[in-house]
Design a protein around this motif. Structure first.
Motif, PDB file in Angstrom:
ATOM      1  N   GLU A 157     144.000  67.453  -2.157  1.00 56.55           N
ATOM      2  CA  GLU A 157     142.882  68.387  -2.287  1.00 56.55           C
ATOM      3  C   GLU A 157     142.399  68.896  -0.933  1.00 56.55           C
ATOM      4  OE1 GLU A 157     142.035  69.764  -4.927  1.00 56.55           O
ATOM      5  OE2 GLU A 157     143.092  68.487  -6.353  1.00 56.55           O
ATOM      6  N   VAL A 161     139.841  66.616   5.364  1.00 59.56           N
ATOM      7  CA  VAL A 161     138.716  65.779   4.960  1.00 59.56           C
ATOM      8  C   VAL A 161     139.200  64.351   4.710  1.00 59.56           C
ATOM      9  CG1 VAL A 161     137.022  65.365   3.153  1.00 59.56           C
ATOM     10  CG2 VAL A 161     137.369  67.678   4.014  1.00 59.56           C
TER      11      VAL A 161
ATOM     12  N   TYR B  87     129.996  67.719   5.885  1.00 58.13           N
ATOM     13  CA  TYR B  87     130.375  69.069   6.305  1.00 58.13           C
ATOM     14  C   TYR B  87     129.258  70.072   6.027  1.00 58.13           C
ATOM     15  CZ  TYR B  87     134.905  66.979   6.741  1.00 58.13           C
ATOM     16  OH  TYR B  87     135.923  66.159   7.135  1.00 58.13           O
ATOM     17  N   ARG B  91     132.487  69.920   1.472  1.00 53.52           N
ATOM     18  CA  ARG B  91     133.929  69.874   1.203  1.00 53.52           C
ATOM     19  C   ARG B  91     134.251  68.644   0.365  1.00 53.52           C
ATOM     20  NH1 ARG B  91     136.926  71.279   6.880  1.00 53.52           N
ATOM     21  NH2 ARG B  91     138.830  70.995   5.667  1.00 53.52           N
ATOM     22  N   PHE B  93     136.222  66.855  -2.907  1.00 54.82           N
ATOM     23  CA  PHE B  93     137.556  67.017  -3.475  1.00 54.82           C
ATOM     24  C   PHE B  93     137.457  67.627  -4.870  1.00 54.82           C
ATOM     25  CE2 PHE B  93     138.054  63.163  -0.740  1.00 54.82           C
ATOM     26  CZ  PHE B  93     138.788  63.794   0.259  1.00 54.82           C
ATOM     27  N   ALA B  94     138.228  68.676  -5.114  1.00 51.90           N
ATOM     28  CA  ALA B  94     138.189  69.324  -6.421  1.00 51.90           C
ATOM     29  C   ALA B  94     138.730  68.378  -7.491  1.00 51.90           C
ATOM     30  CB  ALA B  94     139.008  70.607  -6.397  1.00 51.90           C
TER      31      ALA B  94
END
Ligand SMILES: Nc1ncnc2c1ncn2[C@@H]1O[C@H](COP(=O)(O)OP(=O)(O)OP(=O)(O)O)[C@@H](O)[C@H]1O
Ligand SMILES: [Mg+2]
Lengths: 284, 265
Positions: A157, A161, B87, B91, B93-94
Motif C-alpha cells: 500500500e 510509510v 504525516y 498516509r 494504508f488503504a
C-alpha cells in the motif's frame, strides 16, 4: 454424468494448475510487485522435475519438492537482481526474462529436449492435484495471517510509510519472490504431469497471460482471488463452447474488460466487502 | 534538568534543484521534551521531518540520535533506532481497519519470527494476541477504541490523524515526530491532542511536532524552533519565541495568508 466428467476432467486439471501460476503471481503482487518471472520458475521446475523423472525414475512425491525448491532458489537470485529496479522496470525486465526462458529452453537440449520436446513418464490423479492445491491454500492463508502478511500489505500500500514503521521493503519483497518461486516451480512440474509432454513453447507467453488475467479477474487483494480467477478464466471458454459455440474465443477478453471496468479490484475484494459492511451498519 | 540531546541536527542542508528547502539547520531536542517546530508555509518543516526519518537524504550535515549519526542509515533502520512519525497529509494504508493499521505499525514489536508466526506456534499466537491487545490499548489512548474494526479510510480526517498517531506509537518509538497533528481539527480535538502529547512525554517519550496553532504550542511545548526559508530563525521557550520581532515579521506577518491558503486546500 460420466460423459460430463470425462469431458471436463482436463479442464478442471488445467484450472487447478493455472491456480498455482496465479497464486505465484499473487505472491509477488501482494508485496507490491508485478512480475512475469513465474513463467521462468515454472520452466525450471517443470524441465528439471521431468528430467529427474526420466533419468532417475523418481516418483512425483520426490520430484515435486525438488521442483518447488529449484523455483525458490532461482527466485532468490532473480530477487537479488530485480529488487534494484523500479516497479514498471521490474515488470519489463521480468517479461524479458520470459523471452530469454524460451531461448534457453530451445537451446539447452540436455535439460529440455530442445525442439523435439520431452516426454514425461508420470501422471497425477486429479484428486492429488486438488489435495496439493488445498495444502498451498492453507499456506497462503497462514501467511496472510502471519507477520509477513501484515508487513507485505503495508509494503504494497505504501512502501515509504512502511519503511518509516521499520518494515524492511527489500526483505519482505525477497520473501515474496521466494514464495512465488516455490509455487511457480511446483506449478511447472504439475503442468508437466498434466501434459505428459513438454516443449520449449510450454512455458511461454500463454502462461504469463493466463496468470495475469486470473489475478485481474479474481482479484489481487486476497489469495482466494487468484484461485477463483484461474478457475473462471480456464473454465469459461470451455463451458461457453458447449452453450454458445463460436463465442468462446472472445469470451475471456470480454469478461476481462467488464471486470476491469466495473470491478477493477477483481471478483474477490476484501476492501469492498468491508466498505459494504460499513455502509450497511452506519456508525453510531 | 541537564540531559544530553536525544536528537541533534548540525548544519543540515537540503536543496531541491535551485531551491534550498533546509539551509545549515542546527537543532537540538533534549530527551523527555516536547519540542515545537513552527514557521510559515514552505519554511522547510516537513522537509526536516523527512530528513530525520531518512525519506530524504541531506546534502550535508549530521543528524544524530543519542549522539550516534543516523543520516546514512536506511529508512527502516532509522525506525528501528526508535523514531516514528505521522504525516501532514495522512498516509494510512488503504483497505486496512484501524486495528490493522496499528498492527502494521507494531512490526518492530512483533516478538516472533516469520516461521513461528507462519506455523502458528503457541508462542507466536500468544505474541500476536499480545500485540493485538497492545494495539487496542493504543487506539484507546487516542480515543479510537470503538472504531478498531472499521476501515480507516471511512473515518473522519481527525480520526484518521489519531489512528496515525496510534500506528506510530505501535512501533514503540523513543522519539515521535508529528507533522501538523491537529490540522483540520477543532479547538477541542486539538486540545485533546495536546494533552495526549503530554501524557506521552510523561511516559518518557520525546516529541517533536510541527504545529501552526500558537495556543497549542504555547500550552504544550517546552521549547520551540521557528523556521523561515529553511533557516532556524529563533529557538527558545514558546513565550520568548512568540515575542521575538523577527518571528512576528516572518511568521505572523504572513499568518493570515497561510491560514487562507490552508482553508483552500
Ligand atoms: N520533494 C520535493 N521536491 C521539490 N521541492 C520540494 C520537495 N519537498 C518540499 N519541497 C519544497 O521545499 C520547500 C519546503 O517545503 P516543506 O514541505 O518542507 O515546507 P513546510 O514548512 O512543511 O510547509 P507547510 O507549512 O506548507 O507544510 C517548499 O518550497 C517546497 O515546495
Ligand atoms: Mg509541511
Amino acid at each position: 454424468m460420466a460423459d460430463f466428467w470425462a469431458a471436463y476432467q482436463s479442464t478442471l486439471g488445467f484450472a487447478m494448475v493455472n491456480a498455482f501460476f496465479a497464486l505465484s503471481t499473487y505472491a509477488v503482487l501482494s508485496a507490491g510487485m508485478l512480475s512475469f518471472a513465474t513463467v521462468t520458475f515454472a520452466a525450471l521446475g517443470g524441465f528439471l522435475g521431468a528430467q529427474l523423472a526420466v533419468h532417475l525414475a523418481l516418483p512425483p512425491v520426490l520430484v515435486m519438492p525438488v521442483s518447488a525448491l529449484s523455483g525458490a532458489l532461482l527466485a532468490y537470485v532473480v530477487a537479488l537482481l530485480f529488487l534494484r529496479l523500479d516497479s514498471h522496470w521490474m515488470a519489463l525486465a521480468s517479461l524479458a526474462l520470459v523471452l530469454i526462458t524460451r531461448v534457453v529452453a530451445l537451446n539447452a537440449t540436455a535439460l529440455t529436449g530442445g525442439v523435439n520436446g520431452l516426454s514425461v513418464p508420470l501422471s497425477l490423479p486429479l484428486w492429488v492435484l486438488a489435495a496439493i492445491l488445498a495444502v498451498i491454500c492453507v499456506v497462503f492463508w497462514r501467511l496472510s495471517a502471519s507477520w509477513y502478511g501484515i508487513a507485505a500489505r503495508a509494503v504494497r500500500e505504501d512502501a515509504a510509510v512502511a519503511a518509516t514503521l521499520g518494515i524492511p521493503q527489500r526483505r519482505i519483497q525477497t520473501i515474496a519472490f521466494i514464495i512465488s518461486g516455490a509455487v511457480g516451480g511446483l506449478g511447472g512440474i504439475l503442468l508437466a504431469l498434466m501434459l505428459q509432454f513438454l516443449s520449449p513453447e510450454t512455458y511461454f507467453i500463454d502462461i504469463a497471460f493466463t496468470m495475469i488475467a486470473a489475478v485481474v479477474l479474481g482479484g489481487s487483494y486476497h489469495w482466494a482471488g487468484a484461485i477463483v480467477g484461474a478457475v473462471v478464466f480456464t473454465a469459461l471458454p470451455v463451458l461457453l463452447q458447449a452453450v454458445v459455440p463460436d463465442f468462446e474465443k472472445v469470451a475471456n477478453g470480454i469478461c476481462l474488460l467488464l471486470i476491469m471496468i466495473f470491478l477493477p479490484r477483481g471478483l474477490i475484494d476484501p476492501r469492498a466487502l468491508r466498505l459494504r459492511r460499513a455502509r450497511k451498519a452506519p456508525s453510531r | 534538568m541537564m540531559s544530553a540531546p536525544m536528537l541533534r541536527l548540525e548544519g543540515v542542508q537540503k536543496s531541491f534543484g535551485g531551491l534550498t528547502a533546509v539551509a545549515a539547520l542546527s537543532l537540538e531536542v533534549p530527551a523527555g521534551c516536547v519540542a515545537g517546530l513552527m514557521g510559515p508555509n514552505g519554511a522547510g518543516k516537513t522537509t526536516v521531518i523527512n530528513l530525520i526519518t531518512g525519506l530524504l537524504r541531506a546534502d550535508s550535515g549530521v543528524i544524530a540520535l543519542d549522539g550516534a549519526p543516523i543520516q546514512h542509515l536506511p529508512v527502516h533502520a532509522i525506525a528501528a533506532r526508535g523514531i516514528a512519525r505521522t504525516y501532514q497529509n495522512v498516509r494510512l494504508f488503504a483497505g486496512m481497519t484501524a486495528l490493522e493499521q496499528v498492527m502494521a505499525g507494531s512490526y518492530l514489536r512483533r516478538r516472533t519470527s516469520l516461521m513461528a508466526s507462519f506455523l502458528a506456534l503457541p508462542s507466536a499466537r500468544a505474541a500476536l494476541r499480545m500485540t493485538r491487545r497492545r494495539a487496542l490499548d493504543l487506539l484507546a489512548r487516542v480515543g479510537m477504541a470503538a472504531r478498531a474494526d472499521e476501515l480507516a479510510e471511512t473515518l473522519s480526517y481527525g480520526e484518521q490523524r489519531r489512528i496515525e498517531i496510534a500506528r506510530a506509537l505501535g512501533a514503540g518509538p523513543r522519539l515521535l515526530l508529528l507533522d501538523e497533528p491537529t490540522a483540520g481539527m477543532n479547538a477541542q480535538e486539538s486540545e485533546a491532542i495536546g494533552r495526549l502529547v503530554h501524557t506521552l512525554r510523561d511516559d518518557g517519550l520525546t516529541v517533536l511536532m510541527v504545529e501552526h496553532n500558537v495556543r497549542l504550542v504555547s500550552d504544550f511545548c517546552d521549547q520551540v524552533t521557528v523556521m523561515s526559508f529553511g533557516r532556524a530563525l529563533v529557538h527558545g521557550t514558546p513565550t520568548a519565541c512568540m515575542a521575538d520581532p523577527e518571528v512576528q515579521e516572518a511568521y505572523f506577518g504572513r499568518k493570515e495568508d497561510a491560514q487562507r491558503i490552508r482553508a483552500l486546500r
